[in-house]
Motif scaffolding. Structure first.
Motif, PDB file in Angstrom:
ATOM      1  N   GLN A 168       0.803  -1.216   0.000  1.00  0.00           N
ATOM      2  CA  GLN A 168       0.000   0.000   0.000  1.00  0.00           C
ATOM      3  C   GLN A 168       0.840   1.272   0.000  1.00  0.00           C
ATOM      4  N   TYR A 169       2.140   1.138  -0.008  1.00  0.00           N
ATOM      5  CA  TYR A 169       3.004   2.309   0.059  1.00  0.00           C
ATOM      6  C   TYR A 169       2.869   3.136  -1.224  1.00  0.00           C
ATOM      7  N   ARG A 170       2.382   4.345  -1.074  1.00  0.00           N
ATOM      8  CA  ARG A 170       2.210   5.294  -2.175  1.00  0.00           C
ATOM      9  C   ARG A 170       1.452   4.691  -3.360  1.00  0.00           C
ATOM     10  N   LEU A 171       0.528   3.799  -3.039  1.00  0.00           N
ATOM     11  CA  LEU A 171      -0.303   3.212  -4.091  1.00  0.00           C
ATOM     12  C   LEU A 171      -1.484   4.134  -4.337  1.00  0.00           C
ATOM     13  N   GLN A 172      -1.584   4.632  -5.539  1.00  0.00           N
ATOM     14  CA  GLN A 172      -2.676   5.526  -5.895  1.00  0.00           C
ATOM     15  C   GLN A 172      -3.825   4.707  -6.489  1.00  0.00           C
ATOM     16  N   SER A 200      -4.532   3.837 -10.368  1.00  0.00           N
ATOM     17  CA  SER A 200      -3.368   4.327 -11.099  1.00  0.00           C
ATOM     18  C   SER A 200      -3.060   3.456 -12.300  1.00  0.00           C
ATOM     19  N   HIS A 213       6.186   0.610  -6.939  1.00  0.00           N
ATOM     20  CA  HIS A 213       5.938   1.720  -6.002  1.00  0.00           C
ATOM     21  C   HIS A 213       6.392   1.387  -4.591  1.00  0.00           C
ATOM     22  N   HIS A 228      14.219   2.278  -1.945  1.00  0.00           N
ATOM     23  CA  HIS A 228      14.800   2.965  -3.098  1.00  0.00           C
ATOM     24  C   HIS A 228      16.310   3.063  -2.881  1.00  0.00           C
ATOM     25  N   PRO A 272       8.579   0.890  -0.986  1.00  0.00           N
ATOM     26  CA  PRO A 272       9.267   1.923  -0.195  1.00  0.00           C
ATOM     27  C   PRO A 272      10.783   1.887  -0.280  1.00  0.00           C
TER      28      PRO A 272
END
Length: 680
Positions: A575-579, A582, A598, A602, A600
């Motif tokens: 769910q991390y930065r899931l739009q 999208s 997407h 990086h 977390p």
């Protein structure tokens, strides 16, 4: 005066006969000692707990047990008052008591094949597996590992064994191929390939692996990593031939994972790894495999809620409510719960389709909703496609003869990041197989296998996974977890029957109509069956805890933490930065598998980002890591942890029955006795 005082001091006569001297009072016994309770943990003797097939537990000898202050002296049936101590001593001198009989020892089924004769105790205590029937009595399979029941029983029981495991063999390609963008013809071809590879790998494992009657096939352990690869960012936006393109990447990753598993088994690393694998590690790991697909199950069933619920209710009714019903001496509903429920629901769906219940005027189920101009058809097209049984044309277009061959989808494409994901999946598949080896051996074999036999089995499973990659099944091959449940239910543990069923699978794979018939199962029925199969997989994983101390707070905390974190940590990554919306091309129930785009994590390397985000989003990986670290670092006794007990190689070589159970055929093992991970 003196005479009177002497009379006063004279002692009064006591009661006759004189009272026995006071005995020291014994301490009250605990409940476990009063009832003869014995904890069923791995490694303890079965000489008492399974002395007979009646299921009764032998209580301690009454002569040796001290008296219990709570319940009084032990009862003496058909006896009068106890005699005086003098009389009792005289009787004891005149008539010596015979020594107590020795406790009954577990006997083998035959004496001529090297088994222990009746009355002779076992050389060492064995771990036990009491798969209890509904009346509480343990029962071993009707046909064990090396029995020769005859051609007809082998054919009947072999067919029954594979039919009861039908869902585990055929359902994975029915889920994966649509996710890859494949057509019904592609699905039929993959199903035929799965049947062929499953038959070949089962024969290979029966002859060159552990030699236990374990069916090999597509494993649910590989399903989540395969879906993560299918929804990799580099595959977004493919317009044509996306099925073959994705399949070639999957083949390369599966071959890399299989090669790693071969090294794990044949180099002896698995023998060392066994010291870290215990029931407390295996239970949450396998349970997390089943729990990880909760987003797909009922979400897909809801697309045709009446047929999906009907399918689920029928299979539950057969497997639970009618499990005791016998027809012709067999528990038909329990053994064939999945195929019977599928056949009944499929027939009902066929009748409803033929009568026009799911027909909507001017609408075609084969036209995508996005291409429909009519709002009325866009509303009902998904329901038509899910509920109707005539949406697949694979049965009409498929040939009668089909010969699956290696590299039929093209040359595999090897990617190191996808290969490393499959290597981790192969490790967890090996952990799953270790639990199946141990549990099934207690059913059908003389003793559990040695560490070398386990390593040999893992090596053969690696070879099987390489074959699955070459033929293109979409997932790796492993020991199907349902094997233990199937052996317990069907009472068939004979390797000849499993080999016969494998040959039948190979022959069926050449009949194209068989694969097409399976591929035409409606999606909603597949989803309902998968709900049941994943729930059973979760239950079979947790059932490994029967070897450990069930009341241990240590084990409860370890398993609870592993299960909770296996759901919570992947949810954070997914769910991390899931739009929302999208990527509309990915269904909502497959959104958790696009985490690589997407996640977390990086770093400076896109490949490292892909590997870490993908692996840490897999429920089984988190459960395995948490349970492995906690179980091997938190102090605990051997019985509390339920450590698996494997046979020693030197002791196994001295028993001819064990050698016949596990040695390689045609005396091949004599040439590899110097290799500990191949021979006994």
């Amino acid at each position: 005066m003196s005479s009177s005082s002497g009379a006063a001091r004279r002692a009064r006569p006591g009661p006759w006969p004189p009272a026995p001297p006071p005995q020291p009072q014994a301490q009250p016994l605990s409940w476990a000692k009063r009832t003869g309770f014995q904890s069923r943990v791995s490694g303890e003797s079965v000489a008492i707990a399974s002395a007979s097939s009646s299921g009764q537990v032998s209580l301690p000898h009454p002569a040796e047990a001290p008296s219990d202050l709570e319940s009084g002296p032990p009862a003496r049936p058909n006896s009068a008052l106890p005699p005086p101590p003098a009389a009792a001593a005289a009787n004891a001198e005149a008539k010596p008591q015979p020594p107590p009989p020795p406790p009954p020892a577990r006997t083998r089924r035959r004496d001529s094949d090297g088994g222990r004769p009746n009355g002779q105790a076992a050389a060492a205590p064995l771990p036990q597996l009491l798969e209890e029937e509904d009346d509480g009595a343990p029962e071993r399979p009707k046909y064990e590992l090396r029995d020769s029941p005859g051609v007809f029983p082998i054919a009947v029981y072999g067919f029954q064994h594979y039919i009861s495991m039908l869902g585990s063999i055929i359902l994975i390609p029915l889920l994966m191929v649509p996710a890859m963008g494949g057509s019904p013809d592609d699905m039929a071809a993959v199903v035929s390939t799965v049947l062929l590879v499953s038959g070949m790998t089962t024969l290979l494992h029966t002859f060159c692996g552990t030699r236990l009657p374990l069916v090999q096939g597509p494993s649910f352990v590989y399903l989540a990593p395969a879906l993560a690869i299918i929804y990799s960012p580099e595959f977004f936006g493919l317009n044509h031939n996306n099925f073959k393109h994705i399949m070639k990447h999957l083949q390369g990753a599966i071959i890399i994972g299989g090669a790693f598993q071969v090294l794990l088994g044949y180099t002896g690393l698995m023998s060392l790894f066994l010291r870290l694998i215990n029931p407390v590690v295996i239970s949450p790991t396998i349970a997390a495999v089943g729990l990880s697909f909760f987003s797909y199950g009922f979400t897909k069933v809801g697309s045709c809620i009446e047929m999906g619920l009907l399918q689920l209710l029928i299979v539950v009714m057969f497997a639970l409510y009618l499990r005791k019903v016998k027809l012709f001496g067999y528990r038909v509903f329990l053994i064939y719960a999945v195929p019977l429920a599928l056949g009944i629901t499929w027939a009902i769906a066929f009748v409803l389709t033929a009568t026009g219940v799911y027909s909507y005027r001017g609408c075609d189920a084969n036209i995508p909703a996005s291409n429909n101009v009519s709002a009325y058809c866009r509303k009902h097209v998904l329901r038509m496609k899910s509920c109707r049984v005539d949406t697949s044309h694979a049965l009409r277009s498929s040939p009668w003869l089909r010969f699956p061959y290696p590299l039929q989808w093209g040359t595999p494409i090897f990617s190191w990041k996808m290969g490393l994901v499959m290597c981790v999946a192969s490790v967890i598949a090996s952990v799953d197989s270790v639990g199946s080896y141990h549990a099934s051996s207690l059913f059908v074999a003389t003793r559990p296998p040695t560490a070398g036999v386990v390593s040999r089995g893992i090596g053969v499973e690696g070879v099987s996974t390489v074959l699955a990659g070459l033929w293109g099944t979409g997932v790796g091959s492993a020991t199907i977890t349902e094997n233990v449940h199937t052996i317990a239910v069907t009472k068939m543990g004979n390797r000849r029957a499993v080999g016969f069923g494998a040959i039948v699978l190979i022959l069926l794979s050449f009949v194209g109509k068989v694969g097409a018939f399976i591929a035409s199962i409606p999606d909603v029925l597949v989803a309902a069956l998968l709900c049941f199969m994943w729930a059973m997989l979760c239950a079979l994983g947790l059932s490994n805890l029967r070897y450990s101390a069930k009341g241990s707070s240590r084990n409860s905390i370890v398993v609870g933490l592993a299960l909770f974190l296996s759901l919570s940590v992947p949810s954070y990554f997914q769910q991390y930065r899931l739009q929302p919306n999208s990527n509309s091309s990915v269904p909502t129930y497959f959104q958790p598998y696009i985490v690589a785009s997407h996640g977390p994590i990086h770093t400076g390397s896109s490949g490292v980002n892909y590997i870490l985000n993908t692996l840490l989003s897999l429920n089984m990986v988190i459960a395995f890591l948490v349970a492995l670290i906690l179980d091997n670092t938190v102090p605990g006794g051997r019985q509390e942890r339920g450590l698996y007990v494997w046979s020693e190689a030197e002791a196994a070589r001295r028993e001819s029955a064990v050698m016949k159970d596990y040695e390689l055929p045609f005396k091949i093992g004599h040439a590899f006795r110097w290799v500990k991970c191949v021979g006994l």
